[in-house]
Scaffold this motif. Structure first.
Motif, PDB file in Angstrom:
ATOM      1  N   PHE A  45       0.866  -1.172   0.000  1.00 31.22           N
ATOM      2  CA  PHE A  45       0.000   0.000   0.000  1.00 31.22           C
ATOM      3  C   PHE A  45       0.906   1.226   0.000  1.00 31.22           C
ATOM      4  O   PHE A  45       1.638   1.465   0.963  1.00 31.22           O
ATOM      5  CB  PHE A  45      -0.908   0.024   1.233  1.00 31.22           C
ATOM      6  N   SER A  46       0.887   1.988  -1.076  1.00 27.92           N
ATOM      7  CA  SER A  46       1.732   3.173  -1.143  1.00 27.92           C
ATOM      8  C   SER A  46       1.362   4.140  -0.029  1.00 27.92           C
ATOM      9  O   SER A  46       0.185   4.348   0.271  1.00 27.92           O
ATOM     10  CB  SER A  46       1.569   3.868  -2.499  1.00 27.92           C
ATOM     11  N   THR A  47       2.378   4.734   0.585  1.00 29.78           N
ATOM     12  CA  THR A  47       2.138   5.705   1.643  1.00 29.78           C
ATOM     13  C   THR A  47       1.549   6.977   1.038  1.00 29.78           C
ATOM     14  O   THR A  47       2.110   7.519   0.082  1.00 29.78           O
ATOM     15  CB  THR A  47       3.458   6.058   2.359  1.00 29.78           C
ATOM     16  N   PRO A  48       0.421   7.468   1.544  1.00 37.51           N
ATOM     17  CA  PRO A  48      -0.118   8.732   1.025  1.00 37.51           C
ATOM     18  C   PRO A  48       0.934   9.832   1.081  1.00 37.51           C
ATOM     19  O   PRO A  48       1.658   9.948   2.083  1.00 37.51           O
ATOM     20  CB  PRO A  48      -1.282   9.027   1.986  1.00 37.51           C
ATOM     21  N   PRO A  49       1.085  10.633   0.034  1.00 34.97           N
ATOM     22  CA  PRO A  49       2.134  11.656   0.008  1.00 34.97           C
ATOM     23  C   PRO A  49       2.136  12.573   1.220  1.00 34.97           C
ATOM     24  O   PRO A  49       3.204  12.934   1.729  1.00 34.97           O
ATOM     25  CB  PRO A  49       1.834  12.421  -1.284  1.00 34.97           C
ATOM     26  N   VAL A  50       0.956  12.937   1.709  1.00 32.39           N
ATOM     27  CA  VAL A  50       0.900  13.823   2.883  1.00 32.39           C
ATOM     28  C   VAL A  50       1.552  13.152   4.088  1.00 32.39           C
ATOM     29  O   VAL A  50       2.345  13.769   4.811  1.00 32.39           O
ATOM     30  CB  VAL A  50      -0.560  14.198   3.204  1.00 32.39           C
ATOM     31  N   LEU A  51       1.236  11.885   4.314  1.00 31.17           N
ATOM     32  CA  LEU A  51       1.795  11.185   5.465  1.00 31.17           C
ATOM     33  C   LEU A  51       3.283  10.922   5.277  1.00 31.17           C
ATOM     34  O   LEU A  51       4.072  11.020   6.226  1.00 31.17           O
ATOM     35  CB  LEU A  51       1.046   9.872   5.689  1.00 31.17           C
ATOM     36  N   ALA A  52       3.702  10.592   4.058  1.00 28.22           N
ATOM     37  CA  ALA A  52       5.125  10.389   3.778  1.00 28.22           C
ATOM     38  C   ALA A  52       5.916  11.665   4.044  1.00 28.22           C
ATOM     39  O   ALA A  52       7.009  11.645   4.629  1.00 28.22           O
ATOM     40  CB  ALA A  52       5.313   9.936   2.333  1.00 28.22           C
ATOM     41  N   TYR A  53       5.365  12.799   3.602  1.00 29.68           N
ATOM     42  CA  TYR A  53       6.015  14.091   3.834  1.00 29.68           C
ATOM     43  C   TYR A  53       6.116  14.371   5.333  1.00 29.68           C
ATOM     44  O   TYR A  53       7.183  14.746   5.839  1.00 29.68           O
ATOM     45  CB  TYR A  53       5.226  15.198   3.141  1.00 29.68           C
ATOM     46  N   LEU A  54       5.009  14.207   6.055  1.00 32.50           N
ATOM     47  CA  LEU A  54       4.994  14.542   7.474  1.00 32.50           C
ATOM     48  C   LEU A  54       5.878  13.612   8.302  1.00 32.50           C
ATOM     49  O   LEU A  54       6.472  14.043   9.297  1.00 32.50           O
ATOM     50  CB  LEU A  54       3.560  14.519   8.001  1.00 32.50           C
ATOM     51  N   ALA A  55       5.985  12.349   7.901  1.00 33.17           N
ATOM     52  CA  ALA A  55       6.889  11.443   8.608  1.00 33.17           C
ATOM     53  C   ALA A  55       8.329  11.934   8.507  1.00 33.17           C
ATOM     54  O   ALA A  55       9.084  11.911   9.486  1.00 33.17           O
ATOM     55  CB  ALA A  55       6.763  10.031   8.046  1.00 33.17           C
ATOM     56  N   ASN A  56       8.722  12.398   7.323  1.00 28.28           N
ATOM     57  CA  ASN A  56      10.058  12.980   7.158  1.00 28.28           C
ATOM     58  C   ASN A  56      10.196  14.293   7.921  1.00 28.28           C
ATOM     59  O   ASN A  56      11.253  14.600   8.472  1.00 28.28           O
ATOM     60  CB  ASN A  56      10.346  13.208   5.675  1.00 28.28           C
ATOM     61  N   TRP A  57       9.128  15.069   7.947  1.00 26.73           N
ATOM     62  CA  TRP A  57       9.161  16.349   8.657  1.00 26.73           C
ATOM     63  C   TRP A  57       9.342  16.131  10.155  1.00 26.73           C
ATOM     64  O   TRP A  57      10.178  16.787  10.796  1.00 26.73           O
ATOM     65  CB  TRP A  57       7.877  17.137   8.372  1.00 26.73           C
ATOM     66  N   VAL A  58       8.575  15.213  10.723  1.00 26.57           N
ATOM     67  CA  VAL A  58       8.701  14.904  12.150  1.00 26.57           C
ATOM     68  C   VAL A  58      10.070  14.304  12.462  1.00 26.57           C
ATOM     69  O   VAL A  58      10.650  14.549  13.519  1.00 26.57           O
ATOM     70  CB  VAL A  58       7.566  13.961  12.601  1.00 26.57           C
ATOM     71  N   ALA A  59      10.617  13.551  11.511  1.00 33.34           N
ATOM     72  CA  ALA A  59      11.955  12.991  11.690  1.00 33.34           C
ATOM     73  C   ALA A  59      13.027  14.066  11.636  1.00 33.34           C
ATOM     74  O   ALA A  59      14.172  13.827  12.038  1.00 33.34           O
ATOM     75  CB  ALA A  59      12.235  11.941  10.619  1.00 33.34           C
ATOM     76  N   ASN A  60      12.660  15.263  11.139  1.00 30.25           N
ATOM     77  CA  ASN A  60      13.592  16.389  11.029  1.00 30.25           C
ATOM     78  C   ASN A  60      14.780  16.026  10.130  1.00 30.25           C
ATOM     79  O   ASN A  60      15.938  16.312  10.438  1.00 30.25           O
ATOM     80  CB  ASN A  60      14.083  16.837  12.400  1.00 30.25           C
ATOM     81  N   VAL A  61      14.475  15.388   9.009  1.00 32.32           N
ATOM     82  CA  VAL A  61      15.504  14.968   8.060  1.00 32.32           C
ATOM     83  C   VAL A  61      16.127  16.191   7.399  1.00 32.32           C
ATOM     84  O   VAL A  61      15.426  17.132   7.008  1.00 32.32           O
ATOM     85  CB  VAL A  61      14.906  14.038   6.982  1.00 32.32           C
ATOM     86  N   SER A  62      17.453  16.182   7.274  1.00 30.69           N
ATOM     87  CA  SER A  62      18.156  17.301   6.647  1.00 30.69           C
ATOM     88  C   SER A  62      19.309  16.774   5.807  1.00 30.69           C
ATOM     89  O   SER A  62      19.581  15.568   5.762  1.00 30.69           O
ATOM     90  CB  SER A  62      18.690  18.260   7.710  1.00 30.69           C
ATOM     91  N   GLU A  63      20.028  17.684   5.175  1.00 33.54           N
ATOM     92  CA  GLU A  63      21.163  17.311   4.327  1.00 33.54           C
ATOM     93  C   GLU A  63      22.307  16.720   5.145  1.00 33.54           C
ATOM     94  O   GLU A  63      23.220  16.115   4.573  1.00 33.54           O
ATOM     95  CB  GLU A  63      21.652  18.518   3.544  1.00 33.54           C
ATOM     96  N   ALA A  64      22.268  16.863   6.454  1.00 28.58           N
ATOM     97  CA  ALA A  64      23.307  16.277   7.304  1.00 28.58           C
ATOM     98  C   ALA A  64      23.067  14.797   7.568  1.00 28.58           C
ATOM     99  O   ALA A  64      23.929  14.121   8.142  1.00 28.58           O
ATOM    100  CB  ALA A  64      23.386  17.032   8.630  1.00 28.58           C
ATOM    101  N   ASP A  65      21.910  14.280   7.157  1.00 30.24           N
ATOM    102  CA  ASP A  65      21.501  12.925   7.516  1.00 30.24           C
ATOM    103  C   ASP A  65      21.835  11.876   6.479  1.00 30.24           C
ATOM    104  O   ASP A  65      21.959  12.168   5.280  1.00 30.24           O
ATOM    105  CB  ASP A  65      19.987  12.886   7.759  1.00 30.24           C
ATOM    106  N   THR A  66      21.930  10.649   6.957  1.00 28.17           N
ATOM    107  CA  THR A  66      21.845   9.449   6.130  1.00 28.17           C
ATOM    108  C   THR A  66      20.559   8.746   6.540  1.00 28.17           C
ATOM    109  O   THR A  66      20.437   8.272   7.667  1.00 28.17           O
ATOM    110  CB  THR A  66      23.051   8.527   6.344  1.00 28.17           C
ATOM    111  N   MET A  67      19.589   8.727   5.644  1.00 26.35           N
ATOM    112  CA  MET A  67      18.259   8.219   5.956  1.00 26.35           C
ATOM    113  C   MET A  67      18.075   6.811   5.393  1.00 26.35           C
ATOM    114  O   MET A  67      18.452   6.536   4.253  1.00 26.35           O
ATOM    115  CB  MET A  67      17.199   9.159   5.372  1.00 26.35           C
ATOM    116  N   MET A  68      17.513   5.918   6.188  1.00 26.64           N
ATOM    117  CA  MET A  68      17.228   4.552   5.748  1.00 26.64           C
ATOM    118  C   MET A  68      15.728   4.327   5.692  1.00 26.64           C
ATOM    119  O   MET A  68      14.995   4.717   6.605  1.00 26.64           O
ATOM    120  CB  MET A  68      17.862   3.518   6.681  1.00 26.64           C
TER     121      MET A  68
END
Length: 284
Positions: A45-68
């Motif tokens: 089930f593809s993650t809805p774009p809104v939820l996918a975006y917000l999950a990354n936002w809450v994770a506070n992902v930035s250019e300093a990260d290596t994300m898995m």
């Protein structure tokens, strides 16, 4: 939509604009009314774009990260981490979807392992500073186990083991993981890590993708638990409510301890990766 407008490394005000834009675009999608045997077996089930975006936002992902992303599908979650400038560690058991990921993220190595064993399989020198994930809720895909509600929990545990000390994990899971059947599991997790949020969400956000099963967003930091830090426990009816609810949690993300040698290993793998992915599931 310009890449800059859907970058999760942004302010709450800009996040609200991005969410509204993604919601409007999603409403124009056709509803998935037919599913293949493969989609059901792998719980694709593809993650809805809104939820996918917000999950990354809450994770506070930035250019300093290596994300898995241990079960990366066709890149719905990874796209937003990529927009934030993060390096990517992507894994997808399904060969066809893994090939799509390689086309989308040519600079990244795509692994094709069983994410339920991601820490046991991936090399020790591949270490993410942040994990954003949407594991299958109750299916093992190729091992013949069709319904086991602990499968999603095992995916989360393995990702936490792989995560760097001080790193953050954000997981989209089935809402059943917030129930009493998982009390023992939560007791174990809370004894090892700092659980920052357990937020249930109405499943209607998945309606365009063929399900309305309620889900939950988990935020867990790989630091020692503290008696002075209590998780945000709530339920939201709409995903945009996560911005105000979890803005404080987002801003309180700890610093991950990723050795420089690990960053080098990830970059080396990306350079050595060819244009085509190994299309045998689990073939690594």
């Amino acid at each position: 939509m310009p890449r800059e407008s859907i970058n999760p490394a942004t302010t709450p005000e800009n996040a609200r604009i991005a969410v509204e834009t993604l919601q409007n675009l999603t409403q124009n999608l056709p509803t998935q009314t037919k599913r293949t045997e493969e989609q059901d077996a792998f719980q694709q089930f593809s993650t809805p774009p809104v939820l996918a975006y917000l999950a990354n936002w809450v994770a506070n992902v930035s250019e300093a990260d290596t994300m898995m992303e241990p079960s990366a599908g066709i890149g719905g979650i990874a796209t937003f981490a990529h927009n934030a400038g993060a390096r990517l560690i992507l894994n997808e058991l399904n060969a066809r979807r893994a090939a799509i990921l390689q086309d989308l993220f040519r600079e990244s190595k795509i692994w094709t392992e069983d994410a339920e064993q991601i820490n046991n399989i991936l090399p020790d020198d591949v270490v993410p500073s942040v994990v954003v994930m949407n594991p299958p809720f109750s299916s093992s895909g190729t091992r013949g186990v069709r319904k086991d509600t602990m499968i999603g929990a095992r995916h989360v545990e393995q990702a936490l083991l792989k995560l760097a000390p001080g790193g953050r994990l954000v997981a989209i899971v089935g809402d059943n993981m917030t129930g009493p059947a998982f009390k023992g599991w939560w007791d174990k997790i809370k004894a090892q890590y700092s659980v920052r949020a357990i937020v249930s969400a109405d499943g209607r956000g998945y309606a365009k993708y063929g399900t309305t099963f309620d889900n939950a967003l988990l935020v867990i930091d790989k630091v020692k638990p503290s008696e002075t830090v209590s998780p945000v426990v709530a339920r939201v009816e709409a995903y945009n409510a996560l911005i105000g609810l979890l803005a404080g949690v987002r801003n309180e993300r700890p610093s991950a301890e990723v050795p420089s040698s690990d960053r080098g290993a990830i970059e080396r793998d990306a350079v050595e990766q060819t244009d085509s992915v190994d299309v045998q599931p689990g073939g690594g």
